[in-house]
Design a protein around this motif. Structure first.
Motif, PDB file in Angstrom:
ATOM      1  N   PRO A 121      -7.146   0.302   8.871  1.00 34.96           N
ATOM      2  CA  PRO A 121      -7.329  -0.265  10.238  1.00 34.96           C
ATOM      3  C   PRO A 121      -6.604  -1.718  10.305  1.00 34.96           C
ATOM      4  CG  PRO A 121      -9.406   0.578   9.691  1.00 34.96           C
ATOM      5  CD  PRO A 121      -8.320   0.861   8.374  1.00 34.96           C
ATOM      6  N   HIS A 122      -6.799  -2.453   9.241  1.00 38.02           N
ATOM      7  CA  HIS A 122      -6.084  -3.870   9.400  1.00 38.02           C
ATOM      8  C   HIS A 122      -5.087  -4.115   8.230  1.00 38.02           C
ATOM      9  CE1 HIS A 122      -9.578  -4.173  12.116  1.00 38.02           C
ATOM     10  NE2 HIS A 122      -8.670  -4.448  12.803  1.00 38.02           N
ATOM     11  N   GLY A 123      -4.303  -2.981   7.746  1.00 39.47           N
ATOM     12  CA  GLY A 123      -3.348  -3.102   6.946  1.00 39.47           C
ATOM     13  C   GLY A 123      -3.502  -3.289   5.475  1.00 39.47           C
ATOM     14  N   THR A 124      -2.594  -3.553   4.610  1.00 39.76           N
ATOM     15  CA  THR A 124      -2.617  -3.812   3.131  1.00 39.76           C
ATOM     16  C   THR A 124      -1.781  -4.960   2.746  1.00 39.76           C
ATOM     17  OG1 THR A 124      -2.468  -2.618   1.154  1.00 39.76           O
ATOM     18  CG2 THR A 124      -1.241  -1.932   3.076  1.00 39.76           C
ATOM     19  N   SER A 125      -1.956  -5.340   1.511  1.00 45.80           N
ATOM     20  CA  SER A 125      -0.915  -6.187   1.192  1.00 45.80           C
ATOM     21  C   SER A 125      -0.009  -5.465   0.342  1.00 45.80           C
ATOM     22  CB  SER A 125      -1.442  -7.160   0.369  1.00 45.80           C
ATOM     23  OG  SER A 125      -2.400  -6.738  -0.673  1.00 45.80           O
ATOM     24  N   GLN A 126      -0.041  -4.304   0.190  1.00 43.00           N
ATOM     25  CA  GLN A 126       0.924  -3.498  -0.665  1.00 43.00           C
ATOM     26  C   GLN A 126       2.516  -3.360   0.088  1.00 43.00           C
ATOM     27  OE1 GLN A 126       0.384  -2.253  -3.956  1.00 43.00           O
ATOM     28  NE2 GLN A 126      -1.740  -3.591  -3.372  1.00 43.00           N
TER      29      GLN A 126
END
Length: 318
Positions: free
Chosen positions: A251-256
């Motif tokens: 829903p609110h992304g990832t740092s990958q």
């Protein structure tokens, strides 16, 4: 800053600096071909804000509320036109049941606060050694309100409520939501036009950005494209999210790390503001040719949305 971002920003600068026939730099700009579309949008007038305050005062009488207090945010902007921010120092708008509104703000902020005022002129300032809640109490007392009920807008912070309760023990603190929501939930034709314009900006930017996507782009590249497009079209305060592939399920992304690939799902969630009224639109699409499974999932979601659209009618409960 990534090399791709630097090149795109350079293209934007070149396009703005040179007027006349499109140059090679303008043709390469990520916003080439986009022109502002918000020139016909008019801000909320002073007369409209006065009518809003009168409506609020009418509702306050119905609800038995003697005054309401607003901290900086959308409600303060809606009623007073004051665009401010929150800090540990109190700035508040007070709307009494009768008479002119008032503003309490730090002494050193008064000139800046007055710049954004569109209605009212009663500004009560306080110094660092003063109790700002006594200023609120003093304003209310001058309006003949020493006892009674004061409503706090739903986002007013707890320490403000506590400070006011100590400074004005004769006042009962209640919710102002029946008043603030009772006004803001009903949109005027002007408000609807501004919301439609903000949505038009975002949808036009989506169409533009969709045609600019390339394999290998990262989320930062796509967000920069969307930001510059919405700004060029006349939107302000542009905000953007872009997620690719597996990350589109979060829903609110990832740092990958993410990069656009052929056949990959792209999820974007973006918006902007036009004279204080915002768009907030998500779009999901496939870069390249979608698979059979991707089409099935997309069609299922679309059918579900259509059911909701058809059920949404005036008078039908949510």
């Amino acid at each position: 800053m990534k090399r791709r971002e630097a090149l795109k920003l350079a293209g934007i600068a070149a396009g703005v600096a040179i007027a006349g026939a499109p140059s090679s730099s303008e043709a390469e700009s990520p916003v080439a071909g986009l022109k502002p579309i918000t020139g016909d949008a008019q801000p909320i007038s002073t007369g409209e804000r006065k009518a809003r305050i009168q409506n609020a005062q009418r509702l306050m009488k119905q609800q038995g509320i003697d005054a309401i207090l607003l901290e900086p945010g959308s409600a303060m902007l809606y009623f007073s036109g004051v665009s401010w921010w929150r800090s540990e120092r109190l700035t508040a708008v007070i709307i009494p049941r009768e008479g002119e509104i008032g503003i309490v703000t730090p002494f050193f902020e008064e000139p800046s606060v007055r710049e954004s005022m569109t209605i009212g002129g009663d500004v009560r300032t306080w110094h660092e050694h003063d109790n700002p809640y006594k200023r609120v109490s003093g304003f209310l007392s001058d309006r003949g309100i020493s006892n009674g009920r004061i409503g706090l807008e739903g986002t007013v912070r707890q320490f403000v409520a506590q400070g006011l309760a100590k400074a004005a023990p004769g006042l009962e603190i209640v919710s102002a939501e029946p008043v603030t929501r009772g006004c803001r939930m009903y949109k005027s034709a002007h408000e609807i036009a501004l919301m439609k314009k903000a949505n038009e900006v975002t949808l036009t930017a989506y169409r533009h950005v969709y045609g600019k996507l390339e394999p290998g782009m990262e989320p930062a590249d796509v967000k920069l494209l969307m930001k510059t497009a919405q700004t060029q079209l006349g939107g302000s305060g542009s905000w953007n999210m872009a997620l690719f592939g597996v990350a589109s399920a979060y829903p609110h992304g990832t740092s990958q790390p993410q990069k656009i690939e052929e056949g990959q799902i792209v999820l974007m969630d973006c918006g902007c503001s036009v004279h204080g009224y915002q768009s907030d639109i998500s779009r999901t699409f496939v870069y390249g040719e979608p698979s059979v499974r991707q089409r099935e999932v997309w069609d299922t979601v679309r059918k579900g949305q259509q059911v909701a659209f058809e059920a949404a009618k005036v008078g039908v409960a949510a």
